[in-house]
Each structure stands twice: as structure tokens, then as C-alpha cells.
Design an enzyme around this catalytic site. Structure first.
Site, mmCIF file in Angstrom:
data_model
loop_
_atom_site.group_PDB
_atom_site.id
_atom_site.type_symbol
_atom_site.label_atom_id
_atom_site.label_comp_id
_atom_site.label_asym_id
_atom_site.label_seq_id
_atom_site.Cartn_x
_atom_site.Cartn_y
_atom_site.Cartn_z
ATOM 1 C CD GLU A 343 -2.625 -1.284 2.589
ATOM 2 O OE1 GLU A 343 -3.821 -1.579 2.532
ATOM 3 O OE2 GLU A 343 -2.030 -1.090 3.681
HETATM 4 C C1 TNX Z 1 -4.270 -4.140 4.803
HETATM 5 S S1 TNX Z 1 -2.555 -6.508 4.456
HETATM 6 C C2 TNX Z 1 -2.991 -3.875 5.244
HETATM 7 C C3 TNX Z 1 -2.769 -3.432 6.625
HETATM 8 C C4 TNX Z 1 -4.064 -3.289 7.376
HETATM 9 C C5 TNX Z 1 -4.970 -4.448 7.022
HETATM 10 C C6 TNX Z 1 -6.231 -4.480 7.798
HETATM 11 C C7 TNX Z 1 -1.563 -5.418 4.199
HETATM 12 C C8 TNX Z 1 -0.334 -5.854 3.582
HETATM 13 N N1 TNX Z 1 -1.870 -4.147 4.517
HETATM 14 O O1 TNX Z 1 -2.041 -2.234 6.644
HETATM 15 O O2 TNX Z 1 -3.789 -3.282 8.740
HETATM 16 O O3 TNX Z 1 -5.272 -4.367 5.663
HETATM 17 O O4 TNX Z 1 -6.953 -5.642 7.531
#
Ligand code: TNX
Length: 528
Positions: A343
Site C-alpha cells: 500500500e
Molecule cells: C491491509 S494486508 C494492510 C494493513 C491493514 C490491514 C487491515 C496489508 C499488507 N496491509 O495495513 O492493517 O489491511 O486488515
């Protein structure tokens, strides 16, 4: 003649049968155990279980020993002795002096066996007067011990009353080998901090289900949880914040080493994660030269993602990263270092690829294999790096095409932080609800058409935006993590929801005894 043949057939059937009623007239001069090996609700389900008639008497004078003086096996023996005594209320000792007057003995043995050709494979053989756990490696013995502990019934009630003098164990053989070598879970200690004691408590139970990897998500926008000597402000500032504005916390280097050692004693490898180039607000708040957004950085205690990034074009940023990797790598005996990489919505695509490739080299330079969330597959990486599939099947495909291995953590199936249903007191919903059956009822080995040879195994992440203490952690983790443990260990042909839910129902005794705040899913007819 026909009669003799019939008798022989009956005799053979009663020998191989696991039904205790058929052995009510004992064929061997020792009484039957009150249950057979096939009736034990093993989780994860072993590869094969064979029953013999008769019993092994576990008593206060049963002795435990290992073949050769081996420090590692001695430690395992001590662990087993404590676990048996804790479970049964007996006072068995692992003092081997008076071997002669033993009625029964438990023997841990390392031996070369090509059938059990995996460091975690083991065999348990229970005969009338000896119980033997053998494996190629101590790790296999440790996994076998978890199986043995599921065979031994609870001997005392919680008040310590009803201490038995003797516990009869059924005879037979368990042979077992894991399907996947990677059976993990991730704990986010960044969104909310969890203390060393809380993590240890979790590790004890994970080990009971043969989980062998614990990935710690140590840094994020909301906090930095691991002391780095070269950059004290990371924890001076980043150790004081978490989601919701509560005080947070962090691990000193001594704390971290203590966790790593404790996990290793449970044959669990710790994988440290420093998430970058996104999810870095806490780091940039402590050291503003790291920031690549150009905005003024404040501490952050909300739940949004994707707004922060390191400056990917500055040399000083890479020296910072190298120093952090070096300090953590030195304290981490396991071969992996996780760089996050998810992300990074405000990092330009080219900058992101450039960054991941550069950081991969730094991780390798400090002797570790790099792991990253599936987005990292967009960079030109070495085949030795590992992608963790959480969201994007295209990324997972790119990774396998590059020859990289993949860890399966698909959000829709394996996210421990998803709510069970609309009524769950904790959890998120972005990947949907994950009730106990959905968590179990999927096939990692065929998921998203990833070739099985590329799959290292599965890992269930527990993000902590909505949980802040052990009880809340346990509510989201249990019972789903027990199902993931079976998905990782048990051969696909041996897995079946209807059979699993009946076995899980019987684990209420263990979970209650350990005081675990598991979700009492209505899909399970809990037997306690
Ligand atoms: C996505 S999974 C994220 C996290 C959040 C999570 C909550 C991932 C690699 N990144 O930053 O905490 O969703 O479900």
C-alpha cells in the site's frame, strides 16, 4: 479348518480395529485404555494413525529420557516433563538414574529414516512398556510432543483435585509429516502494542498446534516498536503512540532477543517486519529527513493507510535503512527479513520498484532472505526473495513467473482481523466476514492457480487496529488459527470440514483450561 480360519480373521480384525469394545477381552495381558488412538481429536490431523490393543501406563514413576546427551534434546525433555506434569497433575521426573526399576518409559530418539524425510516429521510408537517419539531432527521430536500431549487426557480439574495415580494410554503408531513447511501467523504490534508476556502466551498456544512461523509487524504509521541503537528517537517518539491515542510501547533489544529465544524454544521462527517505503509515518515523524511526501509530519493514531512514504531517491535514507536492517538482522537467528512494501500509494511506481530492488540488496548483504507483501513482485527481484500474497493474484502470478516462492495470506480467507459476522465485537470487514468454516474450507494448494511447487505455505495475519490486549487478540485468533494450522500441516486428502468441526469441538477443554478467550462459534458443538 474353516473355524480356524474364521478365528484367525476375527483375531486379526480385533487387532487392527480401533473400537475399544472389541478389545474388552484383552488379547495381551494388560488392560485396554479407555479410548483408542483413532478416537483422539488430533488437530492438525496426522498422516497416519494405527491402533494396537492394550495400554501404556503413565504413572508417577514413568521415566523420560533421550538416547544421547544432547543439550537440545535435554531442553525438549524438560519441556515435555513440565507439560505432562502440568496436564496430569503427576510428578514425573526426567532423572534417568534408576532405569532398571522402570515400569514404563518415554524415550525421545533421533534417527535417520527416509520415510520421515522432513525435519518436522516424526513417529510416535506406543507399546505396553515404552513410548517412543523418533524424528530426524529435534524439531520433529518437538512437533511429535504436541501430538503426544493431545493423546494424554487432562488429569486434574482446575482446582488441582482428582490427581490420577495412573493414566492408561492406547497403543499404536502415529506417523506424521507436514504438507507445507511454512505454517505461520502475523501479529501487528504496531497499530496496538502487545507486551512480551502477551506474545509469549500466544506463542505457547501456537506451538501446541504446530505453527512454526511468527511474523511480527514491528513498524507502521502509528508506531515504531523495536529499539534501534543508531536511531533512538524511533522508539522515544514512535514507541509512545498507537491507534486510538493510547500510550503504545516498544521492545528493547533485550526484549526482542528474549522473544526470539522463547519462540525458538518452541521451534517457531520469528520474522521481523519493518514496513517501507509506505506505512512509515512514525519513522518520518522521528527523523524527518526520511520523508518523501514533502508534507509536515505529525504523529498519527488513526486507521487510514497509504498516505506516507520514504524519500526513495536519497542516499541518507538507504544508510538509515541499512543500519536498521543490520541491527535487527544481528538479533534475528531466522533467515528472513520482511520489508513490508504494501500500500505505498503515494510512492511513484518507478520509485517504488527502484526502492524495493535496492532494499533487497541490503537485506541480502546482511545475510537474510527478503520477504515482502505481494506488491514487491512489480520490482525486478532476485528469485530467492519471497512474496506474501494478501490481495492481488496478478502480483502473486508475477512473483511465481520470476521463480519466487509465495506465502499465502489471502485477505478473504486468511485474515484473522476480519470479523466472524456482523455481530463480532472486534475486527474489520474490508475483505468480508470470515466465519470459522470459511477460514477452514479452502484449498491453499490450489488457490488462485498458484502452482503448488511455488507455495511455501500459509500465514494468517492478525492486524490490530481494533484489538489492544491479549483477550481481544484471542477472540479474533481462536478458533480460526487452529484451522489454519491444520490447512498448513495436514495432507489435503485428510482434511474435511465435518470431521474437523467435531474434533475442534473437543478442543474446548484445552482452550478453557488455558483460559483462552476464543470465539464460541455457533458452527461448532463445543463439548465443554
Ligand atoms: C491491509 S494486508 C494492510 C494493513 C491493514 C490491514 C487491515 C496489508 C499488507 N496491509 O495495513 O492493517 O489491511 O486488515
Amino acid at each position: 479348518m474353516v473355524r480356524l480360519l474364521l478365528l484367525t480373521i476375527c483375531f486379526t480384525i480385533s487387532l487392527i480395529s480401533c473400537n475399544p469394545k472389541k478389545t474388552s477381552v484383552p488379547l495381551v495381558p494388560n488392560p485396554p485404555a479407555p479410548f483408542t488412538l483413532k478416537e483422539v481429536p488430533f488437530i492438525p490431523k496426522p498422516l497416519s494413525v494405527k491402533c494396537d490393543s492394550g495400554s501404556f501406563a503413565l504413572t508417577g514413576s514413568t521415566k523420560l529420557y533421550t538416547t544421547k546427551p544432547n543439550i537440545e534434546l535435554q531442553a525438549i525433555l524438560k519441556y515435555l516433563t513440565n507439560e505432562i506434569n502440568g496436564k496430569t497433575g503427576m510428578n514425573i521426573s526426567n532423572d534417568t538414574k534408576d532405569e532398571q526399576d522402570l515400569r514404563t518409559s518415554i524415550h525421545l530418539k533421533i534417527h535417520k529414516d527416509t520415510i520421515l524425510n522432513s525435519p518436522e516429521a516424526y513417529e510416535i510408537k506406543i507399546t505396553k512398556d515404552s513410548l517412543q517419539i523418533s524424528a530426524n531432527k529435534p524439531e520433529g521430536i518437538f512437533r511429535g510432543i504436541q501430538t503426544l500431549l493431545q493423546i494424554i487426557p487432562q488429569g486434574t480439574d482446575s482446582t488441582g483435585q482428582n490427581r490420577p495415580k495412573e493414566i492408561l494410554l492406547p497403543l499404536g503408531t502415529v506417523k506424521d509429516v507436514p504438507f507445507f513447511s511454512w505454517r505461520g501467523t502475523m501479529l501487528d504490534v504496531a497499530r496496538h502494542f502487545f507486551t512480551v508476556e502477551e506474545v509469549k502466551q500466544y506463542i505457547r498456544v501456537l506451538a501446541a498446534y504446530k505453527i512454526n512461523r511468527l511474523h511480527l509487524h514491528l513498524t507502521d504509521d502509528q508506531g515504531w516498536r523495536i529499539a534501534i541503537n543508531a536511531y533512538p528517537k524511533l522508539t522515544e517518539l514512535g514507541g509512545k503512540t498507537e491507534v486510538g491515542g493510547t500510550p503504545g510501547g516498544y521492545y528493547s533489544q533485550a526484549n526482542y532477543k528474549e522473544l526470539v529465544t522463547f519462540a525458538a524454544k518452541h521451534y517457531i521462527t520469528i520474522i521481523p517486519e519493518v514496513d517501507m517505503p509506505g506505512h512509515t509515518n512514525a519513522a518520518s515523524f522521528a527523523y524527518p529527513f526520511l520523508d518523501g511526501t514533502g508534507k509536515s509530519i505529525r504523529s498519527y493514531t488513526g486507521m487510514k493507510v497509504g498516505f506516507s512514504t520514504f524519500d526513495t531517491r536519497k542516499d541518507t535514507v538507504y544508510s538509515f535503512i541499512e543500519n536498521v536492517i543490520a541491527e535487527i538482522a544481528r538479533m534475528t537467528p531466522g533467515p528472513y527479513f520482511h520489508i513490508g512494501g504494501d500500500e505505498s500509494h503515494v510512492t511513484k511506481k518507478d520509485d517504488y520498484r527502484f526502492f524495493v530492488r535496492k532494499v533487497e540488496k541490503l537485506v541480502n548483504k546482511h545475510g537474510k532472505k527478503m520477504i515482502g507483501w505481494d506488491e514487491i513482485a512489480n520490482a525486478a527481484l532476485d528469485t530467492g526473495s519471497i512474496a506474501q500474497f494478501w490481495n492481488n493474484a496478478e502480483n502473486a502470478k508475477k512473483a511465481t513467473e520470476k521463480g519466487m516462492k509465495v506465502i499465502l495470506s489471502p485477505g478473504k480467507k486468511a485474515y484473522l482481523d476480519m470479523k466472524y459476522n456482523s455481530k463480532s465485537a472486534h475486527g474489520l470487514t474490508w475483505a468480508g466476514y470470515i466465519p470459522t468454516d470459511t477460514a477452514y474450507n479452502w484449498q491453499p494448494e490450489t488457490y488462485a492457480d498458484i502452482p503448488v511447487e511455488s507455495i511455501l505455505g500459509i500465514e494468517a495475519p492478525l492486524w490490530s487496529e481494533t484489538i489492544s490486549n491479549l483477550k481481544e487478540l484471542e477472540f479474533l485468533a481462536f478458533p480460526r488459527i487452529i484451522g489454519y494450522a491444520e490447512l498448513g500441516w495436514t495432507h489435503p486428502t485428510q482434511r474435511n470440514w465435518e470431521d474437523y468441526r467435531k474434533r475442534l469441538a473437543k478442543h474446548a477443554t484445552y482452550l478453557n483450561r488455558k483460559n483462552i478467550n476464543y470465539y464460541r462459534s455457533p458452527l461448532i458443538d463445543w463439548e465443554n
